[in-house]
Design an enzyme around this catalytic site. Structure first.
Site, short mmCIF file in Angstrom:
data_model
loop_
_atom_site.label_atom_id
_atom_site.label_comp_id
_atom_site.label_asym_id
_atom_site.label_seq_id
_atom_site.Cartn_x
_atom_site.Cartn_y
_atom_site.Cartn_z
N ASN A 10 0.80 -1.12 -0.08
CA ASN A 10 -0.04 -0.08 0.01
C ASN A 10 0.88 1.17 -0.07
O ASN A 10 1.51 1.47 0.81
CB ASN A 10 -0.77 -0.14 1.25
CG ASN A 10 -1.80 1.31 1.32
OD1 ASN A 10 -1.78 2.08 0.51
ND2 ASN A 10 -2.39 1.27 2.65
N TRP A 11 1.11 1.93 -1.19
CA TRP A 11 1.88 3.19 -1.34
C TRP A 11 1.30 4.14 -0.68
O TRP A 11 1.95 5.47 -0.47
CB TRP A 11 2.29 3.38 -2.88
CG TRP A 11 2.85 2.13 -3.34
CD1 TRP A 11 3.53 0.96 -2.90
CD2 TRP A 11 3.27 2.13 -4.88
NE1 TRP A 11 4.30 0.34 -3.52
CE2 TRP A 11 4.06 0.92 -4.91
CE3 TRP A 11 3.06 2.90 -6.02
CZ2 TRP A 11 4.73 0.55 -6.31
CZ3 TRP A 11 3.79 2.45 -7.07
CH2 TRP A 11 4.36 1.39 -7.40
N LYS A 12 0.05 4.20 -0.32
CA LYS A 12 -0.70 5.50 0.48
C LYS A 12 -0.13 6.72 -0.36
O LYS A 12 -0.03 6.46 -1.62
CB LYS A 12 -0.03 5.62 1.95
CG LYS A 12 -0.35 4.34 2.66
CD LYS A 12 -0.05 4.49 4.06
CE LYS A 12 -0.15 3.15 4.72
NZ LYS A 12 -0.07 2.92 6.41
N HIS A 94 -9.35 1.01 4.76
CA HIS A 94 -8.16 1.29 5.42
C HIS A 94 -8.60 2.18 6.95
O HIS A 94 -9.14 3.06 6.71
CB HIS A 94 -7.08 1.75 4.70
CG HIS A 94 -5.59 1.71 5.20
ND1 HIS A 94 -5.38 2.71 6.15
CD2 HIS A 94 -4.70 0.84 5.20
CE1 HIS A 94 -3.90 2.52 6.56
NE2 HIS A 94 -3.70 1.29 5.92
N GLU A 96 -6.76 4.33 8.10
CA GLU A 96 -6.54 6.00 7.79
C GLU A 96 -7.65 6.58 7.20
O GLU A 96 -8.07 7.80 7.23
CB GLU A 96 -5.12 6.11 6.86
CG GLU A 96 -4.02 5.83 7.60
CD GLU A 96 -2.84 5.37 6.83
OE1 GLU A 96 -2.92 5.40 5.48
OE2 GLU A 96 -1.84 4.66 7.51
N GLU A 166 -5.05 -5.24 10.42
CA GLU A 166 -3.99 -4.11 10.85
C GLU A 166 -4.33 -3.26 12.09
O GLU A 166 -5.23 -2.51 12.14
CB GLU A 166 -4.09 -3.03 9.58
CG GLU A 166 -3.87 -3.70 8.34
CD GLU A 166 -3.26 -2.53 7.17
OE1 GLU A 166 -2.04 -2.91 6.84
OE2 GLU A 166 -3.95 -1.49 7.16
N GLY A 172 2.70 2.43 10.79
CA GLY A 172 3.80 3.28 10.73
C GLY A 172 4.47 3.49 12.05
O GLY A 172 5.07 4.92 11.99
N SER A 211 3.69 -2.23 10.29
CA SER A 211 4.97 -2.34 10.54
C SER A 211 5.84 -3.60 9.80
O SER A 211 6.61 -4.35 10.63
CB SER A 211 5.50 -2.00 11.96
OG SER A 211 5.20 -0.67 12.09
N GLY A 232 3.17 -1.16 4.23
CA GLY A 232 3.09 0.24 3.85
C GLY A 232 4.48 0.76 3.61
O GLY A 232 5.04 0.73 2.55
P1 13P Z 1 3.40 0.33 7.61
O1 13P Z 1 3.94 -1.02 6.93
O2 13P Z 1 3.84 1.59 7.17
O3 13P Z 1 3.03 0.16 9.28
O4 13P Z 1 1.86 0.58 7.00
C1 13P Z 1 0.77 -0.61 7.13
C2 13P Z 1 -0.37 -0.31 6.36
O5 13P Z 1 -1.17 0.54 7.00
C3 13P Z 1 -0.81 -0.90 5.30
O6 13P Z 1 -1.91 -0.64 4.58
#
Ligand code: 13P
Length: 249
Positions: A10-12, A94, A96, A166, A172, A211, A232
């Protein structure tokens, strides 16, 4: 039937079109069949990244989809346009989006309907906040999110469903859930799916996210109910993401 491991990045809100194309070109060279692999760029990069991934073992996904197909919905993108751009997957719900953009279980449910209608593979995200975990709400939160997302669907409609567990406190932050915590939550989610969907639950993939890094991937992916990862930060670097994919093989 064994479940094929599925690693998605997930490149966000990261990477330019050029950087995304370069990353997927690099990945396409190292990913071998046997593990399912996808990258989920921003909507702007979907088409060029899908073009660059064409013919390789790397699939492409969107990070969200609106539930209407077209019309006066400024700023939205639909499942049919995502499919038209060459994508196969869509991340839904997600944390977020739940936290910053008002996503609810009811809107995840509506998006899921639109995504499945286009034959796209949904990756539905669930997970508790630290406060919810500490307050003993883990199971109640997962039950509400999973059952809310899949309400009204038959097992036949949900054959491709992927759920990503998640924990919000592990996203993150560099704090990864312990393998025991992750496995326990995954087993609970599979139990919820079994109660709603019967035997199909045993063939659905459950990804862990939060993470995931090259150095913890193997142990997480070795757990009986962890069938992949939603990555992420580590998905933005070719070497790290390739190492996570290799850990799944
Ligand atoms: P991280 O791997 O940066 O913790 O993010 C996880 C995530 O939200 C994937 O959708």
């Amino acid at each position: 039937m064994p479940r094929t491991k599925f690693i998605a990045g997930n490149w966000k809100l990261n990477l330019t079109v050029e950087d995304g194309v370069a990353l997927v070109q690099g990945l396409a060279k190292v990913v071998k069949p046997g593990v399912e692999v996808a990258v989920c760029p921003t909507a702007l990069a979907l088409y060029p990244v899908a073009q660059a991934a064409k013919g390789s073992a790397v699939g492409v996904g969107a990070q969200n989809a609106y539930w209407e197909e077209k019309g006066a919905f400024t700023g939205e993108i639909s499942a049919s346009l995502i499919k038209n751009a060459g994508a196969k997957y869509v991340i839904l719900g997600h944390s977020e989006r739940r936290q910053y953009f008002g996503e609810t279980d009811a809107t995840v449910n509506k998006r899921l309907k639109a995504v499945l209608a286009q034959g796209l593979v949904p990756i539905v995200c669930v997970g508790e906040t630290l406060q919810e975990r500490q307050g003993g709400q883990l199971q109640a939160v997962l039950k509400r999110q999973v059952e809310g997302a899949i309400a009204g669907f038959t097992p036949d409609q949900l054959k491709t469903l992927v759920i990503a567990y998640e924990p919000v406190w592990a996203i993150g932050t560099g704090v990864v859930a312990t393998t025991a915590q992750a496995q326990e939550a995954h087993a609970f989610v599979r139990g919820l799916l079994r109660a709603s969907l019967g035997g199909l639950a045993d063939s659905l993939r459950l990804q862990y996210g939060g993470s995931v890094k090259p150095d913890n991937a193997k142990e997480l992916l070795g757990q009986p109910d962890i069938d992949g990862a939603l990555v992420g930060g580590a998905a933005l670097k070719l070497a790290d993401f390739s190492a996570i994919v290799a850990a799944a093989g």
